[in-house]
Design a protein around this motif. Structure first.
Motif, short mmCIF file in Angstrom:
data_model
loop_
_atom_site.label_atom_id
_atom_site.label_comp_id
_atom_site.label_asym_id
_atom_site.label_seq_id
_atom_site.Cartn_x
_atom_site.Cartn_y
_atom_site.Cartn_z
N GLN A 16 -3.05 -6.48 -7.01
CA GLN A 16 -3.52 -6.70 -5.63
C GLN A 16 -2.62 -7.64 -4.81
OE1 GLN A 16 -8.08 -5.65 -5.28
NE2 GLN A 16 -7.78 -6.99 -7.03
N PRO A 17 -2.12 -8.72 -5.37
CA PRO A 17 -1.24 -9.55 -4.54
C PRO A 17 -0.06 -8.74 -3.98
CG PRO A 17 -1.90 -10.77 -6.48
CD PRO A 17 -2.38 -9.34 -6.68
N LYS A 18 0.50 -7.89 -4.81
CA LYS A 18 1.61 -7.04 -4.36
C LYS A 18 1.13 -6.02 -3.31
CE LYS A 18 4.93 -3.61 -6.24
NZ LYS A 18 5.51 -3.37 -4.94
N ALA A 19 -0.03 -5.47 -3.56
CA ALA A 19 -0.57 -4.47 -2.62
C ALA A 19 -0.80 -5.11 -1.24
CB ALA A 19 -1.87 -3.89 -3.17
N TYR A 20 -1.25 -6.35 -1.22
CA TYR A 20 -1.47 -7.04 0.07
C TYR A 20 -0.13 -7.20 0.78
CZ TYR A 20 -6.19 -8.65 -1.46
OH TYR A 20 -7.48 -8.73 -1.88
N ARG A 21 0.87 -7.68 0.01
CA ARG A 21 2.18 -7.91 0.62
C ARG A 21 2.77 -6.61 1.14
NH1 ARG A 21 3.05 -11.20 -4.11
NH2 ARG A 21 2.70 -13.38 -3.52
N ASP A 22 2.68 -5.57 0.31
CA ASP A 22 3.27 -4.29 0.69
C ASP A 22 2.57 -3.68 1.90
OD1 ASP A 22 5.02 -4.68 -1.36
OD2 ASP A 22 4.16 -3.14 -2.71
N THR A 23 1.25 -3.87 1.98
CA THR A 23 0.52 -3.29 3.11
C THR A 23 0.85 -4.03 4.41
OG1 THR A 23 -1.20 -2.46 1.64
CG2 THR A 23 -1.80 -2.64 3.95
N MET A 24 1.22 -5.30 4.29
CA MET A 24 1.60 -6.07 5.49
C MET A 24 3.07 -5.88 5.87
SD MET A 24 -0.33 -9.72 5.06
CE MET A 24 0.23 -10.32 6.66
N MET A 25 3.86 -5.47 4.88
CA MET A 25 5.31 -5.41 5.09
C MET A 25 5.70 -4.48 6.24
SD MET A 25 8.43 -5.09 2.38
CE MET A 25 7.33 -4.84 1.07
N GLY A 26 6.55 -4.97 7.11
CA GLY A 26 7.02 -4.17 8.23
C GLY A 26 6.00 -4.04 9.36
N ARG A 27 4.85 -4.66 9.19
CA ARG A 27 3.80 -4.52 10.20
C ARG A 27 3.52 -5.83 10.95
NH1 ARG A 27 0.50 -0.53 6.13
NH2 ARG A 27 1.33 1.40 6.97
N VAL A 28 4.29 -6.84 10.60
CA VAL A 28 4.15 -8.13 11.27
C VAL A 28 5.53 -8.51 11.78
CG1 VAL A 28 3.65 -10.58 10.88
CG2 VAL A 28 2.23 -8.84 9.79
#
Ligand code: F6R
Length: 367
Positions: A16-28
């Motif tokens: 999950q920590p990776k999933a959170y980072r990946d889901t935010m990546m490129g979107r901020v």
């Protein structure tokens, strides 16, 4: 392929920590001040014309939608209705061209969710899909798509897909707030900053898995339990209850804490476990008074509580599990994690097939 974990579910909880980072990546934005959702094709005019939002999904994805409702209503001040997809079409929902319909589906192939999407489009609504699978039916048919970057989810019980959906809703809520001007820039930046801290905060929870294993082992000896909460804590309670039922086969119910006394309190008896989710500062005193109601009838109460409130809460409960401090609106992304681990370890203690629970399929392509 389980990368050293005993089960896919455990692996996915830990991803999950990776999933959170990946889901935010490129979107901020690089300065961390704004959300940029290039995948949203809606113009500013179209966004300003949205009068209501319908969130439609099944199971765990529906529970993410319950949190999504709170996020969108709080951040963008647009009224949101939530429906389980198998009910939506049959209640003649009032779908108009100024309705934004958001469908949430990990697989993107759930038959009821797909049918709801088609019903929405037939009525002229714009459809936004939140899905984990690029090229899935839901992704192909929606007008706009936010892909959750959870990576493949193998275990039947959804974990990292759910939390990635929460991240997606937070991003979309912030995006709406920026476009509509419902929140000032400093506040948006504060939420983004808090979102960046979530992965490490999840790690801190995972580091205490042993405590939750013990909780789960004692829960596994019971046949009934309750999850209670208010506001988004109630939404998380519903997800925790579903997770426990589907893999441990222990019956549980999630209740809005204040609603117990209207009937269900009759089921509280000596020794019954009650898990209370308490992360909302403005509501915790109310939930505490509901905890007193169940304690007075012999319930054994575990509170999932956020840092800062634990001392106050500890006085009224049997056990506390403290989650790191975050903004109220983001709390579900942390408070659900201990509930996932409790479900996992309870299933394990009962000797069940954790990754493939009886009677269930990963993708439900029949209505
Ligand atoms: C529970 C679970 C299911 C799914 C539901 C929707 O752990 O996994 O409740 O959430 O079947 O599936 P998707 O998200 O693929 O539409």
């Amino acid at each position: 392929e389980k990368a050293g974990y005993d089960h896919f579910m455990l692996k996915e909880i830990y991803e999950q920590p990776k999933a959170y980072r990946d889901t935010m990546m490129g979107r901020v934005s690089d300065d961390g001040k704004t959300v940029t959702l290039k995948e949203i094709g809606m113009t500013t005019e179209q966004i300003k014309a949205i009068r209501k939002v319908h969130i439609v999904a099944c199971g765990t994805a529906f529970h993410a939608g319950l949190v999504g409702k709170t996020i969108i209503e709080n951040l963008a001040r647009i009224p949101v209705e939530t429906d389980v997809a198998s009910e939506y079409r049959y209640r003649s929902p009032i779908i108009t061209p100024d309705t934004l319909v958001i469908v949430v589906s990990q697989s993107g192939e759930t038959a009821d969710t797909l049918a709801a999407l088609r019903e929405a489009k037939r009525n002229g609504a714009r459809v936004l899909a939140v899905t984990n699978v690029v090229g899935s039916s839901v992704a192909r048919e929606a007008d706009d798509v936010i892909i959750t970057q959870a990576g493949p989810e193998i275990a039947v019980a959804s974990t990292k897909a759910y939390t990635s959906q929460l991240i997606a809703f937070s991003l979309f809520g912030l995006y709406l707030a920026e476009v509509l001007g419902t929140k000032d820039g400093a506040w948006v930046a504060e939420v983004i900053d808090a979102m960046h801290q979530l992965p490490e905060q999840v790690e801190a929870i995972l580091a205490q898995a042993n405590v939750l294993k013990q909780v789960a082992e004692s829960i596994s000896k019971h046949d009934n339990l309750f999850f209670i909460g208010r506001g988004v804590d109630f939404a998380v309670a519903q997800e925790g209850s579903l997770k426990l039922k589907e893999i441990s086969y222990i019956h549980s119910e999630a209740y809005a804490a204040g609603e117990l006394k209207h009937g269900t309190l009759a089921l509280i008896e000596e020794g019954i476990p009650v898990i209370a989710v308490i992360t909302q500062e403005d509501l915790y005193e109310k939930t505490l008074s509901n905890i007193k109601e169940v304690k007075a009838r012999g319930a054994h109460v575990l509170a999932i509580v956020n840092e800062g409130m634990e001392h106050e809460v500890a006085k009224s409960v049997d056990e506390t599990f403290v989650i790191p401090k975050t903004l109220q609106v983001l709390a579900p992304a942390l408070s659900v994690v201990p509930l996932q681990l409790i479900a996992y370890y309870a299933s394990l203690a009962r000797g069940n097939d954790v990754d493939k629970p009886r009677n269930l399929a990963k993708s439900v392509t029949v209505e």
